[in-house]
Design a protein around this motif. Structure first.
Motif, short mmCIF file in Angstrom:
data_model
loop_
_atom_site.label_atom_id
_atom_site.label_comp_id
_atom_site.label_asym_id
_atom_site.label_seq_id
_atom_site.Cartn_x
_atom_site.Cartn_y
_atom_site.Cartn_z
N VAL A 292 2.68 -27.83 -23.65
CA VAL A 292 4.11 -28.01 -23.87
C VAL A 292 4.74 -26.69 -24.32
O VAL A 292 4.33 -26.11 -25.33
N VAL A 293 5.71 -26.21 -23.59
CA VAL A 293 6.38 -24.95 -23.93
C VAL A 293 7.90 -25.06 -23.82
O VAL A 293 8.62 -24.20 -24.34
N SER A 294 8.40 -26.09 -23.14
CA SER A 294 9.83 -26.19 -22.87
C SER A 294 10.50 -27.24 -23.74
O SER A 294 10.17 -28.43 -23.68
N ARG A 295 11.46 -26.81 -24.55
CA ARG A 295 12.24 -27.75 -25.35
C ARG A 295 13.05 -28.66 -24.44
O ARG A 295 13.10 -29.88 -24.64
N LYS A 296 13.69 -28.07 -23.44
CA LYS A 296 14.60 -28.82 -22.59
C LYS A 296 13.89 -29.89 -21.76
O LYS A 296 14.37 -31.03 -21.65
N LYS A 297 12.74 -29.54 -21.19
CA LYS A 297 12.10 -30.43 -20.22
C LYS A 297 10.93 -31.23 -20.79
O LYS A 297 10.62 -32.31 -20.29
N GLN A 298 10.28 -30.71 -21.84
CA GLN A 298 9.08 -31.37 -22.33
C GLN A 298 9.20 -31.97 -23.73
O GLN A 298 8.34 -32.75 -24.14
N ILE A 299 10.23 -31.59 -24.46
CA ILE A 299 10.38 -32.09 -25.84
C ILE A 299 11.58 -33.02 -25.98
O ILE A 299 11.47 -34.13 -26.49
N VAL A 300 12.74 -32.58 -25.52
CA VAL A 300 13.94 -33.41 -25.65
C VAL A 300 13.82 -34.74 -24.89
O VAL A 300 14.14 -35.79 -25.46
N PRO A 301 13.38 -34.77 -23.63
CA PRO A 301 13.32 -36.05 -22.91
C PRO A 301 12.45 -37.12 -23.58
O PRO A 301 12.91 -38.27 -23.71
N PRO A 302 11.21 -36.82 -24.00
CA PRO A 302 10.41 -37.86 -24.66
C PRO A 302 11.05 -38.37 -25.96
O PRO A 302 10.98 -39.57 -26.25
N LEU A 303 11.67 -37.48 -26.71
CA LEU A 303 12.33 -37.90 -27.94
C LEU A 303 13.56 -38.74 -27.63
O LEU A 303 13.83 -39.75 -28.29
N ASN A 304 14.30 -38.36 -26.63
CA ASN A 304 15.46 -39.14 -26.20
C ASN A 304 15.04 -40.55 -25.81
O ASN A 304 15.68 -41.54 -26.19
N GLN A 305 13.96 -40.63 -25.08
CA GLN A 305 13.47 -41.93 -24.63
C GLN A 305 13.00 -42.77 -25.83
O GLN A 305 13.25 -43.98 -25.88
N HIS A 306 12.37 -42.11 -26.78
CA HIS A 306 11.89 -42.83 -27.97
C HIS A 306 13.04 -43.39 -28.78
O HIS A 306 12.98 -44.55 -29.25
N PHE A 307 14.10 -42.62 -28.95
CA PHE A 307 15.21 -43.05 -29.80
C PHE A 307 16.22 -43.93 -29.05
O PHE A 307 17.12 -44.49 -29.69
N ALA A 308 16.09 -44.01 -27.74
CA ALA A 308 17.07 -44.77 -26.95
C ALA A 308 17.10 -46.25 -27.36
O ALA A 308 16.08 -46.83 -27.71
#
Length: 308
Positions: A292-308
């Motif tokens: 994992v190196v990308s905030r935009k593509k690898q970190i934000v999406p999983p967190l968004n999905q978790h908090f949705a």
């Protein structure tokens, strides 16, 4: 007050600073009265690029409405990442490569958002579309931005368009992309003179996710242990930010630019969200995210999905 400011997000990175400068250059070539400005300090990586191509950093501003009525946003669109008084000016344009969130305007505007790895890749297209030749120094800045956002073409955000643009721009700038790029990234990874407060704010962005307030900061390094040895000071600084901004989660992402992995330091009342979002277990508030190196593509999406 006819001048228009062009700027990127708070806690500016290389793409933000250089995109403001590059788009201002293009606009001036087209006869428009614009000025590139910045909303934060220039980091070491960006300064390396500016020095390499002999370009001065944009002036820093805290409020934009004191000087202009109209602005152009580059490399961001979310309001919490922009100027504090963004609601007091007219946004004429947005040039960006991120998700669109918390953004609306009173009137129509030119909006250019593309799923590429870097704003500079879009700006390179705009030079061609407008029939303007890319100057050597601007080519160098755009190349620097692409290298930075793609971690020397290793990030999953990097597209074939980014690689093609980098190849073109490296030729114009007269540099070897790989050699120059590694030197630039290493310059940005030097944290020897940075305090804990500086480290967590060098490249930090705020997000709203499912009603939660989240801040994600990223630090690039060639030796993760150099950052983690400051863990107690980092946690103290992070706790202070969480309290002052009333955050639910603060995530510090420590990315090894040589190994292409990241170690995260997760704090806040929603800290364990990292465990569920990424399938890891926090140990001492930290966990390793392999590949994992990308905030935009690898970190934000999983967190968004978790908090949705």
């Amino acid at each position: 007050m006819s001048k228009t400011f062009i700027f990127g997000h708070k806690n500016p990175d290389t793409d933000t600073i250089t995109s403001a400068l590059v788009y201002a250059n293009l606009k001036k070539e087209l006869g428009e009265d614009v000025e590139a400005v910045r909303l934060g300090e220039v980091n070491g990586e960006t300064q390396f690029a500016l020095d390499k191509f002999s370009v001065e950093a944009p002036k820093m501003v805290e409020r934009v409405s004191d000087e202009v009525e109209q602005v152009i946003l580059v490399d961001h669109n979310e309001r919490q990442q922009s100027a504090e008084d963004i609601d007091e000016v007219q946004v004429l344009e947005v040039i960006d490569h991120h998700r669109i969130a918390n953004f609306e305007t009173k009137g129509p505007l030119y909006y250019r958002a593309e799923p590429v790895g870097c704003t500079a890749t879009i700006l390179n297209k705009l030079y061609k579309e407008k029939g303007v030749e890319v100057p050597k120094d601007m080519a160098g800045l755009m190349l620097s931005a692409i290298i930075s956002d793609s971690l020397l073409f290793k990030s999953p955000t990097c597209t074939d368009e980014d690689r093609q643009a980098a190849e073109e721009l490296a030729e114009i700038a007269g540099v070897d992309a790989e050699g120059y790029g590694l030197d630039m990234l290493k310059a940005g990874a030097d944290i020897s003179d940075k305090s804990a407060e500086e480290l967590i704010s060098l490249d930090a962005k705020e997000f709203e996710m499912g009603g939660k307030k989240v801040e994600i900061a990223q630090v690039n390094t060639v030796e993760t242990s150099d950052v983690l040895k400051l863990q107690s000071e980092l946690e103290k600084a992070i706790d202070s930010v969480i309290s002052s901004k009333e955050l639910d989660l603060f995530l510090l992402v420590i990315t090894d630019i040589l190994e292409n992995d990241s170690t995260v330091l997760s704090l806040g009342q929603a800290a364990t969200a990292v465990e569920e979002a990424f399938g890891v277990t926090l140990d001492g508030n930290q966990a390793v995210l392999e590949g994992v190196v990308s905030r935009k593509k690898q970190i934000v999406p999983p967190l968004n999905q978790h908090f949705a």
